[in-house]
Design a protein around this motif. Structure first.
Motif, PDB file in Angstrom:
ATOM      1  N   ILE A  22       0.879  -1.175   0.000  1.00  0.00           N
ATOM      2  CA  ILE A  22       0.000   0.000   0.000  1.00  0.00           C
ATOM      3  C   ILE A  22       0.912   1.219   0.000  1.00  0.00           C
ATOM      4  N   SER A  23       1.021   1.883  -1.155  1.00  0.00           N
ATOM      5  CA  SER A  23       2.021   2.951  -1.241  1.00  0.00           C
ATOM      6  C   SER A  23       1.698   4.111  -0.299  1.00  0.00           C
ATOM      7  N   ALA A  24       0.415   4.363  -0.054  1.00  0.00           N
ATOM      8  CA  ALA A  24       0.080   5.448   0.891  1.00  0.00           C
ATOM      9  C   ALA A  24       0.614   5.119   2.292  1.00  0.00           C
ATOM     10  N   ASP A  25       0.589   3.855   2.652  1.00  0.00           N
ATOM     11  CA  ASP A  25       1.140   3.422   3.943  1.00  0.00           C
ATOM     12  C   ASP A  25       2.641   3.674   4.002  1.00  0.00           C
ATOM     13  N   GLN A  67       4.340   5.805   2.248  1.00  0.00           N
ATOM     14  CA  GLN A  67       4.541   7.260   2.291  1.00  0.00           C
ATOM     15  C   GLN A  67       4.344   7.790   3.715  1.00  0.00           C
ATOM     16  N   HIS A  68       3.311   7.276   4.355  1.00  0.00           N
ATOM     17  CA  HIS A  68       3.024   7.693   5.734  1.00  0.00           C
ATOM     18  C   HIS A  68       4.201   7.315   6.647  1.00  0.00           C
TER      19      HIS A  68
END
Ligand SMILES: NC(=O)c1ccc[n+]([C@@H]2O[C@H](COP(=O)([O-])OP(=O)(O)OC[C@H]3O[C@@H](n4cnc5c(N)ncnc54)[C@H](OP(=O)(O)O)[C@@H]3O)[C@@H](O)[C@H]2O)c1
Length: 131
Positions: free
Chosen positions: A30-33, A35-36
């Motif tokens: 999950i790229s948003a994860d 990034q976070h």
């Protein structure tokens, strides 16, 4: 938890059935994860060190045995020759330590000098359990 005036925080992605990894990998991408994770553990400042992370040996290997960019990695292993095995001797962005207390003490000292107020414990399971 506070350690020598530095905050020790944990960060982990956990599934609804409380899983954090499978076959020494993340079970999801999950790229948003990611990034976070990057933004939480990397603080934009003028210093060369933008973040400090503590991780277990398997987590380090799950990330290709490479220290995280812009951050200093403390890798915990009971193997006394692990730094030599991985070519980490004399690196300024990765230190092998042999127990959690040493990781926290050395990380806190570095955090103090680098004006960072948080040390991130990023896994795996035993590190997150802080034992
Ligand atoms: N979802 C997430 O946010 C997240 C985050 C990180 C990792 N993960 C996943 O978690 C898995 C890896 O985690 P894991 O729990 O299997 O392994 P791990 O905690 O990363 O590594 C375990 C190893 O670290 C060393 N170690 C850890 N704590 C120690 C201590 N207190 N004292 C001495 N040595 C210590 C030992 O190394 P030696 O055997 O060399 O002595 C131990 O075998 C992977 O699947 C990874 O993708 C997920």
């Amino acid at each position: 938890m506070s350690y020598a005036h530095t905050e020790v925080a944990q960060i982990a992605a956990i599934s609804s059935n409380r899983c954090i990894g499978k076959d020494n990998e993340l079970p999801w991408h999950i790229s948003a994860d990611l990034q976070h994770f990057k933004s939480m553990t990397t603080k934009q400042n003028d210093g060369a060190i933008q973040g400090i992370v503590i991780m277990g040996r398997k987590t380090f290997e799950s990330m290709g045995s490479k220290p995280l960019p812009k951050r200093v990695s403390f890798i915990i292993s009971t193997q006394l020759d692990y730094a030599e095995q991985k070519g980490l001797v004399d690196k300024s962005n990765a230190y092998v330590v042999h127990n959690l207390d040493d990781a926290l003490t050395q990380a806190a000292s570095l955090a103090h000098g680098a004006h960072l107020d948080t040390i991130w414990v990023i896994g795996g399971e035993r590190c997150l359990a802080m034992r």
